[in-house]
Write a protein that holds these residues in place. Sequence first.
Motif, short mmCIF file in Angstrom:
data_model
loop_
_atom_site.label_atom_id
_atom_site.label_comp_id
_atom_site.label_asym_id
_atom_site.label_seq_id
_atom_site.Cartn_x
_atom_site.Cartn_y
_atom_site.Cartn_z
N LEU A 1 0.82 -1.21 0.00
CA LEU A 1 0.00 0.00 0.00
C LEU A 1 0.86 1.27 0.00
CD1 LEU A 1 -2.88 -1.03 2.44
CD2 LEU A 1 -2.86 -1.06 -0.07
N SER A 2 2.00 1.23 0.69
CA SER A 2 2.88 2.40 0.66
C SER A 2 3.51 2.57 -0.72
CB SER A 2 3.97 2.28 1.74
OG SER A 2 4.78 1.13 1.52
N ARG A 3 3.79 1.46 -1.40
CA ARG A 3 4.31 1.57 -2.78
C ARG A 3 3.31 2.28 -3.68
NH1 ARG A 3 3.18 -0.13 -7.46
NH2 ARG A 3 1.47 -1.39 -6.65
N GLN A 4 2.05 1.90 -3.56
CA GLN A 4 1.02 2.53 -4.40
C GLN A 4 0.94 4.03 -4.13
OE1 GLN A 4 -2.67 0.44 -3.75
NE2 GLN A 4 -1.83 -1.53 -4.36
N LYS A 5 0.96 4.41 -2.86
CA LYS A 5 0.84 5.83 -2.51
C LYS A 5 2.06 6.62 -2.96
CE LYS A 5 -1.27 9.34 -0.99
NZ LYS A 5 -2.46 9.82 -1.73
N VAL A 6 3.25 6.09 -2.73
CA VAL A 6 4.48 6.79 -3.13
C VAL A 6 4.54 6.90 -4.65
CG1 VAL A 6 7.00 6.63 -3.18
CG2 VAL A 6 5.76 6.19 -1.05
N GLU A 7 4.11 5.88 -5.35
CA GLU A 7 4.10 5.92 -6.81
C GLU A 7 3.16 7.01 -7.33
OE1 GLU A 7 3.15 2.23 -9.25
OE2 GLU A 7 5.33 2.13 -9.06
N LEU B 1 -0.61 6.58 7.77
CA LEU B 1 -1.20 6.32 9.09
C LEU B 1 -2.43 5.42 8.96
CD1 LEU B 1 -0.95 9.74 10.98
CD2 LEU B 1 0.06 7.56 11.67
N THR B 2 -3.22 5.68 7.93
CA THR B 2 -4.38 4.82 7.68
C THR B 2 -3.93 3.40 7.35
OG1 THR B 2 -5.60 6.73 6.81
CG2 THR B 2 -6.46 4.55 6.27
N LEU C 1 -1.19 2.06 8.35
CA LEU C 1 -0.67 1.52 9.61
C LEU C 1 -1.81 0.97 10.47
CD1 LEU C 1 2.24 1.40 10.75
CD2 LEU C 1 1.69 3.42 12.10
N LEU C 2 -2.91 1.69 10.53
CA LEU C 2 -4.07 1.23 11.30
C LEU C 2 -4.66 -0.05 10.71
CD1 LEU C 2 -5.77 4.67 12.02
CD2 LEU C 2 -4.73 3.16 13.70
N ALA C 3 -4.67 -0.12 9.38
CA ALA C 3 -5.15 -1.35 8.73
C ALA C 3 -4.26 -2.53 9.11
CB ALA C 3 -5.18 -1.16 7.22
N GLY C 4 -2.96 -2.30 9.15
CA GLY C 4 -2.03 -3.36 9.55
C GLY C 4 -2.23 -3.77 10.99
N PHE C 5 -2.48 -2.79 11.86
CA PHE C 5 -2.72 -3.10 13.27
C PHE C 5 -4.01 -3.90 13.43
CE2 PHE C 5 -4.45 -2.03 17.49
CZ PHE C 5 -3.42 -2.53 18.28
N GLY C 6 -5.02 -3.54 12.64
CA GLY C 6 -6.27 -4.30 12.69
C GLY C 6 -6.06 -5.75 12.29
N ARG C 7 -5.26 -5.97 11.25
CA ARG C 7 -4.97 -7.33 10.81
C ARG C 7 -4.21 -8.09 11.89
NH1 ARG C 7 -3.54 -10.27 5.98
NH2 ARG C 7 -3.37 -12.42 6.69
N TYR D 1 -10.91 6.55 9.57
CA TYR D 1 -11.85 7.48 8.91
C TYR D 1 -11.48 8.92 9.19
CZ TYR D 1 -16.16 10.01 7.88
OH TYR D 1 -17.07 10.92 7.39
N VAL D 2 -11.18 9.23 10.44
CA VAL D 2 -10.83 10.60 10.81
C VAL D 2 -9.56 11.04 10.10
CG1 VAL D 2 -10.07 12.07 12.72
CG2 VAL D 2 -12.01 10.51 13.03
N ILE D 3 -8.56 10.16 10.08
CA ILE D 3 -7.30 10.49 9.42
C ILE D 3 -7.51 10.69 7.92
CG2 ILE D 3 -5.01 9.60 8.81
CD1 ILE D 3 -4.98 8.26 11.57
N GLY D 4 -8.36 9.84 7.32
CA GLY D 4 -8.67 9.99 5.91
C GLY D 4 -9.34 11.32 5.60
N GLU D 5 -10.26 11.72 6.47
CA GLU D 5 -10.93 13.01 6.28
C GLU D 5 -9.94 14.17 6.43
OE1 GLU D 5 -14.21 13.85 5.49
OE2 GLU D 5 -14.16 11.74 4.90
N MET D 6 -9.03 14.06 7.40
CA MET D 6 -8.01 15.09 7.57
C MET D 6 -7.13 15.21 6.34
SD MET D 6 -6.87 14.33 11.52
CE MET D 6 -5.41 15.37 11.36
N ALA D 7 -6.78 14.06 5.77
CA ALA D 7 -5.93 14.07 4.57
C ALA D 7 -6.67 14.70 3.40
CB ALA D 7 -5.51 12.63 4.23
N ARG D 8 -7.95 14.38 3.23
CA ARG D 8 -8.71 14.95 2.12
C ARG D 8 -8.87 16.47 2.27
NH1 ARG D 8 -11.15 9.82 1.98
NH2 ARG D 8 -12.47 10.23 3.79
N ARG D 9 -9.09 16.93 3.50
CA ARG D 9 -9.21 18.38 3.71
C ARG D 9 -7.87 19.07 3.46
NH1 ARG D 9 -12.69 18.24 9.37
NH2 ARG D 9 -14.63 17.43 8.46
N ARG D 10 -6.80 18.41 3.85
CA ARG D 10 -5.48 18.98 3.66
C ARG D 10 -5.15 19.12 2.18
NH1 ARG D 10 -0.51 16.68 2.81
NH2 ARG D 10 1.29 17.91 3.46
N MET D 11 -5.56 18.12 1.39
CA MET D 11 -5.30 18.15 -0.04
C MET D 11 -6.27 19.06 -0.79
SD MET D 11 -2.65 16.27 -0.29
CE MET D 11 -2.54 16.13 -2.07
#
Length: 234
Positions: A118-124, A157-158, A160-166, A223-233
Amino acid sequence: MPQETNAFFVAISLLLSGDAALMSIVALSLKVSLVAVLVAAVLGFPLGAAVALWRFPGRGVVVVTLNALMGLPPVVAGLCVYLLLSRAGPLGEWGLLFTPAAMVIAQVVLVLPILAALSRQKVEELLGEYREQLVSLGMSRLRMMPTLLWDARFALLTVLLAGFGRASAEVGAVMMVGGNIDGVTRVMTSAIVLETSKGNLPLALGLGMVLLTLVMLINAAAYVIGEMARRRMG
Protein backbone atom coordinates in the motif's frame (compact mmCIF):
# COMPACT_ATOMS: atom_id res chain seq x y z
CA MET A 1 -32.97 -16.40 31.90
CA PRO A 2 -30.94 -18.11 29.11
CA GLN A 3 -27.39 -19.09 29.87
CA GLU A 4 -26.08 -16.81 27.08
CA THR A 5 -27.82 -13.82 28.69
CA ASN A 6 -26.26 -14.64 32.05
CA ALA A 7 -22.87 -14.95 30.37
CA PHE A 8 -23.33 -11.54 28.78
CA PHE A 9 -23.96 -9.82 32.11
CA VAL A 10 -21.08 -11.68 33.76
CA ALA A 11 -18.83 -10.53 30.88
CA ILE A 12 -19.90 -6.92 31.50
CA SER A 13 -19.12 -7.40 35.19
CA LEU A 14 -15.65 -8.72 34.36
CA LEU A 15 -14.96 -5.68 32.20
CA LEU A 16 -16.23 -3.17 34.75
CA SER A 17 -14.32 -4.80 37.60
CA GLY A 18 -11.09 -4.92 35.59
CA ASP A 19 -10.69 -8.69 35.94
CA ALA A 20 -6.97 -9.46 36.23
CA ALA A 21 -6.98 -12.42 33.85
CA LEU A 22 -8.89 -10.51 31.20
CA MET A 23 -6.73 -7.40 31.51
CA SER A 24 -3.48 -9.37 31.28
CA ILE A 25 -4.65 -11.04 28.07
CA VAL A 26 -5.67 -7.69 26.58
CA ALA A 27 -2.35 -6.09 27.60
CA LEU A 28 -0.31 -8.88 26.01
CA SER A 29 -2.40 -8.71 22.84
CA LEU A 30 -1.83 -4.97 22.47
CA LYS A 31 1.87 -5.27 23.24
CA VAL A 32 2.46 -8.02 20.67
CA SER A 33 0.42 -6.32 17.94
CA LEU A 34 1.93 -2.86 18.51
CA VAL A 35 5.50 -4.18 18.41
CA ALA A 36 4.73 -6.24 15.29
CA VAL A 37 3.20 -3.27 13.46
CA LEU A 38 6.09 -1.00 14.46
CA VAL A 39 8.66 -3.49 13.13
CA ALA A 40 6.60 -4.04 9.97
CA ALA A 41 6.37 -0.27 9.42
CA VAL A 42 10.12 0.26 9.84
CA LEU A 43 10.75 -2.45 7.24
CA GLY A 44 7.69 -2.14 5.01
CA PHE A 45 7.42 1.60 4.33
CA PRO A 46 11.01 2.01 3.04
CA LEU A 47 10.61 -1.21 1.04
CA GLY A 48 7.41 0.02 -0.59
CA ALA A 49 8.96 3.41 -1.34
CA ALA A 50 12.06 1.78 -2.82
CA VAL A 51 10.00 -0.39 -5.15
CA ALA A 52 8.06 2.70 -6.24
CA LEU A 53 11.16 4.81 -6.89
CA TRP A 54 13.62 2.41 -8.48
CA ARG A 55 13.26 0.52 -11.76
CA PHE A 56 15.12 -2.80 -11.83
CA PRO A 57 14.84 -6.22 -13.52
CA GLY A 58 12.12 -8.28 -11.89
CA ARG A 59 10.36 -5.25 -10.41
CA GLY A 60 7.02 -6.46 -11.77
CA VAL A 61 7.51 -9.78 -10.00
CA VAL A 62 8.22 -7.98 -6.72
CA VAL A 63 5.08 -5.85 -7.09
CA VAL A 64 2.91 -8.87 -7.88
CA THR A 65 4.45 -10.82 -4.99
CA LEU A 66 3.79 -8.02 -2.49
CA ASN A 67 0.20 -7.71 -3.68
CA ALA A 68 -0.30 -11.47 -3.48
CA LEU A 69 1.17 -11.66 0.03
CA MET A 70 -1.41 -9.16 1.25
CA GLY A 71 -3.80 -12.12 1.23
CA LEU A 72 -1.34 -14.58 2.77
CA PRO A 73 -3.32 -17.19 4.76
CA PRO A 74 -2.41 -16.82 8.45
CA VAL A 75 -1.94 -20.56 8.94
CA VAL A 76 0.62 -20.60 6.12
CA ALA A 77 2.49 -17.72 7.73
CA GLY A 78 2.31 -19.52 11.06
CA LEU A 79 3.63 -22.74 9.53
CA CYS A 80 6.57 -20.97 7.90
CA VAL A 81 7.52 -19.20 11.14
CA TYR A 82 7.05 -22.46 13.09
CA LEU A 83 9.44 -24.31 10.76
CA LEU A 84 11.91 -21.43 10.99
CA LEU A 85 11.91 -21.33 14.80
CA SER A 86 11.49 -25.03 15.59
CA ARG A 87 14.44 -26.97 16.95
CA ALA A 88 15.13 -28.43 13.52
CA GLY A 89 14.86 -25.00 11.89
CA PRO A 90 17.66 -22.55 11.11
CA LEU A 91 16.75 -20.33 14.09
CA GLY A 92 15.90 -23.13 16.50
CA GLU A 93 18.91 -22.38 18.69
CA TRP A 94 17.40 -19.04 19.65
CA GLY A 95 14.58 -20.74 21.55
CA LEU A 96 11.93 -18.31 20.36
CA LEU A 97 9.16 -20.80 19.62
CA PHE A 98 6.15 -20.51 21.99
CA THR A 99 7.20 -17.06 23.16
CA PRO A 100 5.72 -13.59 22.52
CA ALA A 101 8.69 -12.92 20.20
CA ALA A 102 7.55 -15.75 17.92
CA MET A 103 4.07 -14.23 17.81
CA VAL A 104 5.54 -10.86 16.89
CA ILE A 105 7.49 -12.47 14.04
CA ALA A 106 4.37 -14.20 12.74
CA GLN A 107 2.39 -10.97 12.79
CA VAL A 108 5.22 -9.09 11.07
CA VAL A 109 5.15 -11.67 8.26
CA LEU A 110 1.42 -11.02 7.85
CA VAL A 111 1.46 -7.23 8.17
CA LEU A 112 4.66 -6.28 6.31
CA PRO A 113 3.34 -7.10 2.80
CA ILE A 114 0.24 -4.98 3.46
CA LEU A 115 2.29 -1.96 4.54
CA ALA A 116 4.84 -2.39 1.75
CA ALA A 117 2.27 -2.87 -1.04
CA LEU A 118 0.00 0.00 0.00
CA SER A 119 2.88 2.40 0.66
CA ARG A 120 4.31 1.57 -2.78
CA GLN A 121 1.02 2.53 -4.40
CA LYS A 122 0.84 5.83 -2.51
CA VAL A 123 4.48 6.79 -3.13
CA GLU A 124 4.10 5.92 -6.81
CA GLU A 125 1.08 8.22 -7.06
CA LEU A 126 2.97 11.09 -5.42
CA LEU A 127 6.03 10.44 -7.60
CA GLY A 128 3.91 10.84 -10.73
CA GLU A 129 2.57 14.10 -9.36
CA TYR A 130 5.84 15.63 -8.13
CA ARG A 131 8.49 13.97 -10.32
CA GLU A 132 9.35 17.06 -12.39
CA GLN A 133 9.54 19.28 -9.32
CA LEU A 134 11.77 16.85 -7.44
CA VAL A 135 14.05 16.31 -10.43
CA SER A 136 14.35 20.08 -10.96
CA LEU A 137 15.59 20.36 -7.37
CA GLY A 138 18.32 17.85 -8.18
CA MET A 139 17.08 15.27 -5.69
CA SER A 140 18.30 11.71 -6.00
CA ARG A 141 15.88 8.82 -5.56
CA LEU A 142 17.35 8.18 -2.12
CA ARG A 143 16.58 11.74 -1.06
CA MET A 144 13.12 11.53 -2.61
CA MET A 145 12.18 8.59 -0.39
CA PRO A 146 11.81 10.40 2.99
CA THR A 147 10.24 13.42 1.26
CA LEU A 148 7.52 11.37 -0.41
CA LEU A 149 6.93 9.21 2.67
CA TRP A 150 6.48 12.34 4.78
CA ASP A 151 4.10 13.86 2.26
CA ALA A 152 2.08 10.62 2.34
CA ARG A 153 2.06 10.48 6.15
CA PHE A 154 -1.72 10.75 6.57
CA ALA A 155 -2.36 7.98 4.06
CA LEU A 156 0.37 5.87 5.66
CA LEU A 157 -1.20 6.32 9.09
CA THR A 158 -4.38 4.82 7.68
CA VAL A 159 -2.32 1.97 6.22
CA LEU A 160 -0.67 1.52 9.61
CA LEU A 161 -4.07 1.23 11.30
CA ALA A 162 -5.15 -1.35 8.73
CA GLY A 163 -2.03 -3.36 9.55
CA PHE A 164 -2.72 -3.10 13.27
CA GLY A 165 -6.27 -4.30 12.69
CA ARG A 166 -4.97 -7.33 10.81
CA ALA A 167 -2.42 -8.10 13.52
CA SER A 168 -4.76 -7.70 16.50
CA ALA A 169 -7.46 -9.90 14.93
CA GLU A 170 -5.08 -12.72 13.99
CA VAL A 171 -5.58 -16.12 15.61
CA GLY A 172 -4.25 -18.99 13.45
CA ALA A 173 -0.62 -17.96 13.17
CA VAL A 174 -0.23 -16.81 16.78
CA MET A 175 -1.67 -20.06 18.11
CA MET A 176 0.72 -22.11 15.99
CA VAL A 177 3.89 -20.29 17.07
CA GLY A 178 2.76 -19.07 20.50
CA GLY A 179 1.09 -22.19 21.81
CA ASN A 180 -1.65 -20.26 23.66
CA ILE A 181 0.16 -20.66 27.00
CA ASP A 182 -1.70 -19.14 29.92
CA GLY A 183 0.05 -16.03 31.23
CA VAL A 184 2.77 -16.25 28.58
CA THR A 185 1.42 -16.28 25.01
CA ARG A 186 -2.36 -16.19 25.43
CA VAL A 187 -3.81 -13.25 23.49
CA MET A 188 -7.40 -12.16 22.94
CA THR A 189 -8.12 -14.14 19.78
CA SER A 190 -6.58 -17.40 20.97
CA ALA A 191 -8.17 -16.99 24.42
CA ILE A 192 -11.62 -16.51 22.86
CA VAL A 193 -11.23 -19.79 20.94
CA LEU A 194 -10.03 -21.67 24.02
CA GLU A 195 -12.54 -20.26 26.51
CA THR A 196 -15.44 -20.88 24.12
CA SER A 197 -14.39 -24.51 23.69
CA LYS A 198 -14.20 -24.82 27.50
CA GLY A 199 -17.64 -23.30 27.92
CA ASN A 200 -16.30 -20.26 29.75
CA LEU A 201 -18.55 -17.87 27.85
CA PRO A 202 -18.26 -14.83 30.17
CA LEU A 203 -14.51 -14.48 29.63
CA ALA A 204 -14.84 -15.23 25.92
CA LEU A 205 -17.60 -12.63 25.57
CA GLY A 206 -15.64 -10.06 27.57
CA LEU A 207 -12.60 -10.50 25.35
CA GLY A 208 -14.82 -10.40 22.28
CA MET A 209 -16.27 -7.07 23.39
CA VAL A 210 -12.80 -5.62 23.89
CA LEU A 211 -11.67 -6.90 20.49
CA LEU A 212 -14.78 -5.54 18.77
CA THR A 213 -14.31 -2.16 20.47
CA LEU A 214 -10.69 -2.11 19.38
CA VAL A 215 -11.65 -2.82 15.75
CA MET A 216 -14.28 -0.06 15.85
CA LEU A 217 -11.77 2.42 17.26
CA ILE A 218 -9.25 1.51 14.56
CA ASN A 219 -11.83 2.06 11.83
CA ALA A 220 -12.94 5.35 13.40
CA ALA A 221 -9.34 6.55 13.58
CA ALA A 222 -8.75 5.54 9.97
CA TYR A 223 -11.85 7.48 8.91
CA VAL A 224 -10.83 10.60 10.81
CA ILE A 225 -7.30 10.49 9.42
CA GLY A 226 -8.67 9.99 5.91
CA GLU A 227 -10.93 13.01 6.28
CA MET A 228 -8.01 15.09 7.57
CA ALA A 229 -5.93 14.07 4.57
CA ARG A 230 -8.71 14.95 2.12
CA ARG A 231 -9.21 18.38 3.71
CA ARG A 232 -5.48 18.98 3.66
CA MET A 233 -5.30 18.15 -0.04
CA GLY A 234 -8.23 20.49 -0.66
